[in-house]
Design an enzyme around this catalytic site. Sequence first.
Site, PDB file in Angstrom:
ATOM      1  N   HIS A 275      -2.078 -10.128  -5.802  1.00 56.78           N
ATOM      2  CA  HIS A 275      -2.306 -11.541  -5.474  1.00 56.78           C
ATOM      3  C   HIS A 275      -2.682 -12.379  -6.698  1.00 56.78           C
ATOM      4  CE1 HIS A 275      -2.317 -10.047  -1.341  1.00 56.78           C
ATOM      5  NE2 HIS A 275      -2.191 -11.298  -0.949  1.00 56.78           N
TER       6      HIS A 275
ATOM      7  N   GLU B 148       3.544  -7.380   3.762  1.00 54.03           N
ATOM      8  CA  GLU B 148       2.467  -6.842   2.927  1.00 54.03           C
ATOM      9  C   GLU B 148       1.883  -5.561   3.514  1.00 54.03           C
ATOM     10  OE1 GLU B 148      -0.397  -9.899   2.185  1.00 54.03           O
ATOM     11  OE2 GLU B 148       1.019 -11.148   1.061  1.00 54.03           O
TER      12      GLU B 148
END
Length: 302
Positions: free
Chosen positions: A193, A160
Amino acid sequence: MKNLSETEAEVTMQENVVHESLPQIPVATSVSCCFVLAVLYVGSLYIWSTKHNRDHPTTVKRRFASVSMVMLAAPFFVYFFSSPELLSRVPFPKLLGLRLEGLWQAVVIPYSLTVLLFLGPIFVNMQNESVRSYFDLDYWRGSFGSIIWVRNHVIAPLSEEFVFRACMMPLILQSFSPLVAVFITPLFFGVAHLHHIAERLSLGVELSTALLIGLFQFIYTTLFGFYSAFLFARTGHVMAPILVHAFCNHMGLPDLQDLWQQDLWRRVVAIILYLAGFVGWMFLVPLATDPSIYDNTLYWNA
């Protein structure tokens, strides 16, 4: 002594100098690249047809492979869409925050700064004796033997931060000033997310509950993204946000229920440490991330 307006003017002038020192690319180009990278990252998690949930070993292993491919592809966006002038004068790894100058500072200082922020939760954990396990070799053997632990502490922070910080920030910083860039890329990170909403719905969670949890997750991941992007821009190192991300994943959100279950004196001490940690963190953030400490003159001049 300088008054507040003079200080703000200096900061703005300094920021403009840094911004103007980077060759510019169109806003549409940088934002589009970041959008595509975010879609690729999230999409890679769902290319596999499976009936298992996200914590099933098969699902986790497949997603490891998927995000690894995205990590390999992401730098090409930086290379092909960055200003040719910038690429000609700055080593490509440096654009991605991969350099040796100031590395040890980037490893130690931001991590220590984040530990300070979690002073209260760390104290509460110590009361539960969970800290003792960190000195147990079996704990670490079990942790590295757990694919979920590896995902949360290694693969997720590494992938990420590399995609959303090391490969997005260099592009956004060629279109926006550092402060604006710090507030743009976390939005991609937070939205990325939201895919957890679909996962919860597939597990039978009610829509209203899934949306509420998703909104909360969007808020705290975006807030973390601000901090992480700030660390990348200020230190010029991707290692700083990677380590901080891993630590935050390990700590999780503060367990307020656990806090209130403590004895009165421990509760008082914990609350004081919560406040002291936050105030200390706020005070030290600009000092501990001074770009000159990290030999960073590319993204945020000292």
